[in-house]
Write a protein that holds these residues in place. Sequence first.
Motif, mmCIF file in Angstrom:
data_model
loop_
_atom_site.group_PDB
_atom_site.id
_atom_site.type_symbol
_atom_site.label_atom_id
_atom_site.label_comp_id
_atom_site.label_asym_id
_atom_site.label_seq_id
_atom_site.Cartn_x
_atom_site.Cartn_y
_atom_site.Cartn_z
ATOM 1 N N ILE A 155 30.040 -11.528 0.782
ATOM 2 C CA ILE A 155 29.178 -10.604 1.523
ATOM 3 C C ILE A 155 27.724 -10.782 1.106
ATOM 4 O O ILE A 155 26.817 -10.853 1.949
ATOM 5 C CB ILE A 155 29.636 -9.148 1.298
ATOM 6 C CG1 ILE A 155 30.987 -8.905 1.975
ATOM 7 C CG2 ILE A 155 28.593 -8.165 1.835
ATOM 8 C CD1 ILE A 155 31.572 -7.538 1.711
ATOM 9 N N GLU A 156 27.499 -10.858 -0.205
ATOM 10 C CA GLU A 156 26.127 -10.996 -0.686
ATOM 11 C C GLU A 156 25.525 -12.346 -0.312
ATOM 12 O O GLU A 156 24.303 -12.501 -0.279
ATOM 13 C CB GLU A 156 26.090 -10.796 -2.202
ATOM 14 C CG GLU A 156 26.404 -9.361 -2.623
ATOM 15 C CD GLU A 156 26.295 -9.153 -4.120
ATOM 16 O OE1 GLU A 156 26.384 -10.157 -4.861
ATOM 17 O OE2 GLU A 156 26.120 -7.996 -4.548
ATOM 18 N N GLY A 157 26.371 -13.325 -0.007
ATOM 19 C CA GLY A 157 25.875 -14.637 0.377
ATOM 20 C C GLY A 157 25.486 -14.749 1.840
ATOM 21 O O GLY A 157 24.906 -15.761 2.258
ATOM 22 N N LEU A 158 25.789 -13.716 2.625
ATOM 23 C CA LEU A 158 25.423 -13.742 4.039
ATOM 24 C C LEU A 158 23.915 -13.567 4.204
ATOM 25 O O LEU A 158 23.281 -12.817 3.464
ATOM 26 C CB LEU A 158 26.163 -12.638 4.798
ATOM 27 C CG LEU A 158 27.692 -12.758 4.842
ATOM 28 C CD1 LEU A 158 28.289 -11.534 5.517
ATOM 29 C CD2 LEU A 158 28.119 -14.029 5.559
ATOM 30 N N ASP A 159 23.362 -14.245 5.191
ATOM 31 C CA ASP A 159 21.917 -14.220 5.413
ATOM 32 C C ASP A 159 21.618 -13.578 6.763
ATOM 33 O O ASP A 159 22.175 -13.991 7.789
ATOM 34 C CB ASP A 159 21.354 -15.649 5.372
ATOM 35 C CG ASP A 159 19.850 -15.676 5.593
ATOM 36 O OD1 ASP A 159 19.176 -14.706 5.202
ATOM 37 O OD2 ASP A 159 19.356 -16.662 6.174
ATOM 38 N N PHE A 160 20.750 -12.574 6.751
ATOM 39 C CA PHE A 160 20.349 -11.906 7.983
ATOM 40 C C PHE A 160 18.827 -11.953 8.133
ATOM 41 O O PHE A 160 18.164 -10.937 8.278
ATOM 42 C CB PHE A 160 20.856 -10.466 8.007
ATOM 43 C CG PHE A 160 22.355 -10.365 8.090
ATOM 44 C CD1 PHE A 160 22.999 -10.531 9.302
ATOM 45 C CD2 PHE A 160 23.116 -10.141 6.957
ATOM 46 C CE1 PHE A 160 24.381 -10.454 9.390
ATOM 47 C CE2 PHE A 160 24.501 -10.058 7.031
ATOM 48 C CZ PHE A 160 25.136 -10.219 8.249
ATOM 49 N N THR A 161 18.295 -13.163 8.063
ATOM 50 C CA THR A 161 16.859 -13.373 8.199
ATOM 51 C C THR A 161 16.406 -13.001 9.613
ATOM 52 O O THR A 161 17.100 -13.290 10.596
ATOM 53 C CB THR A 161 16.504 -14.848 7.918
ATOM 54 O OG1 THR A 161 16.985 -15.195 6.614
ATOM 55 C CG2 THR A 161 15.004 -15.065 7.990
ATOM 56 N N ALA A 162 15.248 -12.380 9.703
ATOM 57 C CA ALA A 162 14.711 -12.008 11.016
ATOM 58 C C ALA A 162 14.532 -13.254 11.884
ATOM 59 O O ALA A 162 14.148 -14.326 11.399
ATOM 60 C CB ALA A 162 13.375 -11.289 10.842
ATOM 61 N N LEU A 163 14.831 -13.116 13.156
ATOM 62 C CA LEU A 163 14.730 -14.252 14.071
ATOM 63 C C LEU A 163 13.266 -14.658 14.251
ATOM 64 O O LEU A 163 12.385 -13.799 14.375
ATOM 65 C CB LEU A 163 15.344 -13.895 15.423
ATOM 66 C CG LEU A 163 16.839 -13.583 15.415
ATOM 67 C CD1 LEU A 163 17.296 -13.164 16.808
ATOM 68 C CD2 LEU A 163 17.644 -14.768 14.925
ATOM 69 N N PRO A 164 13.000 -15.963 14.291
ATOM 70 C CA PRO A 164 11.608 -16.427 14.432
ATOM 71 C C PRO A 164 11.119 -16.307 15.871
ATOM 72 O O PRO A 164 11.914 -16.233 16.816
ATOM 73 C CB PRO A 164 11.703 -17.893 14.009
ATOM 74 C CG PRO A 164 13.085 -18.297 14.417
ATOM 75 C CD PRO A 164 13.946 -17.082 14.178
ATOM 76 N N ASP A 165 9.810 -16.299 16.034
ATOM 77 C CA ASP A 165 9.233 -16.302 17.380
ATOM 78 C C ASP A 165 9.430 -17.654 18.063
ATOM 79 O O ASP A 165 9.463 -17.735 19.295
ATOM 80 C CB ASP A 165 7.735 -15.983 17.315
ATOM 81 C CG ASP A 165 7.467 -14.564 16.844
ATOM 82 O OD1 ASP A 165 8.325 -13.696 17.100
ATOM 83 O OD2 ASP A 165 6.421 -14.329 16.211
ATOM 84 N N MET A 166 9.582 -18.704 17.247
ATOM 85 C CA MET A 166 9.696 -20.050 17.799
ATOM 86 C C MET A 166 10.728 -20.838 16.996
ATOM 87 O O MET A 166 10.697 -20.837 15.764
ATOM 88 C CB MET A 166 8.332 -20.758 17.739
ATOM 89 C CG MET A 166 8.319 -22.165 18.293
ATOM 90 S SD MET A 166 6.626 -22.842 18.363
ATOM 91 C CE MET A 166 6.126 -22.705 16.633
ATOM 92 N N ILE A 167 11.660 -21.478 17.694
ATOM 93 C CA ILE A 167 12.669 -22.291 17.020
ATOM 94 C C ILE A 167 11.987 -23.525 16.426
ATOM 95 O O ILE A 167 11.138 -24.150 17.076
ATOM 96 C CB ILE A 167 13.770 -22.703 18.016
ATOM 97 C CG1 ILE A 167 14.559 -21.463 18.459
ATOM 98 C CG2 ILE A 167 14.718 -23.735 17.405
ATOM 99 C CD1 ILE A 167 15.606 -21.740 19.509
ATOM 100 N N PRO A 168 12.323 -23.901 15.188
ATOM 101 C CA PRO A 168 11.696 -25.062 14.556
ATOM 102 C C PRO A 168 11.789 -26.307 15.434
ATOM 103 O O PRO A 168 12.815 -26.574 16.060
ATOM 104 C CB PRO A 168 12.491 -25.227 13.256
ATOM 105 C CG PRO A 168 13.000 -23.852 12.955
ATOM 106 C CD PRO A 168 13.285 -23.239 14.290
#
Length: 341
Positions: A155-168
Amino acid sequence: MSETTAVAPTPTTGRNSFPSPYEQAPPAGAEGWKDLYSYSLVFQDDRREVEEAKFWFCDSQHWPTVTKPFETIGFEFAVGCLGQYNARQLLIPTANGIEYRIHNGYVFMSPVAVDPAHIEARVPEFMQRAGHYFENWDSLLENWHTKLRGTIDEIEGLDFTALPDMIPIDDVLGGKGTGPATELLENYDRLISLAYRAWQYHFEFLNLGYVAYLDLFMFCKQLFPRIPDQAIATMVQGVDMELFRPDDELKKLAKIAVRDGLTDLFGDTSDAEGTLAAIVAHPAGAAWKTAWDEAQDPWFNFTTGNGFYAHDQYWRDVPAIPLGFIKGYIEKLQQGADIDR
């Protein structure tokens, strides 16, 4: 079917019982509340005869306030896993599980008994399964700790980073074909799955622990008929339980504060930032701050609620809460009280 109120027979009900949910109007302003919840969670008119034949009670011990729509996942998982262990894992002779409904936003439950004709056949199954756990308690409990800690790590390894405005640009030029929302949704689904697994582990030992305590309780009552119930409960208070560890850490911090002369710094613990800064700046504050930092993970992953509501506050997120408890223990120590269990 409310928590405490019984009603006399009426011309319409013709019975002496708790009020029926079908006869209770919603509070003013809450009309249409059923539309917030899934069909299976609320009492349905076409099932009235079936539902009113059961005993329903409000589980205000575990869910004392209104449960918001998404929060229903908590008791759906909990009750589902409880039923799994009662009916299929351990085959407890007299209990299958619990049915549940939402009524006016509150959680109502109804126990599901075993058909008396099936009880005798379940006894040897239960004895073999439960007996194996009691005979191998230490090794199975160690295995349980390993499984649960592994689940926590996942659970602690899950990442919920905010979505970027632009895909790399590299993802685009490399033909990846998916955006970061894909990983976000995958992690969300994984979180839900891991929460369900944790509930299964929760019930692996819980009811067996209750059985063991009930056995101790009945044994004491047979030998000492006048022994108070609380005296029996006190017998197990000295057991080293992780559930008590967060509170033990607060007591430890209170003792350090008294020992190192920091008690005057706990005047206004609602200002957590100011209180912690004053302790760090104090010449004798280093030992206390080290103990505070060491207690954060995992012991301050603790809530003033029960963890079933989104509004519950956790000590790690709101340090004013544990600081307030520490202040209370400091005052007891200054009064000469024994704060140990």
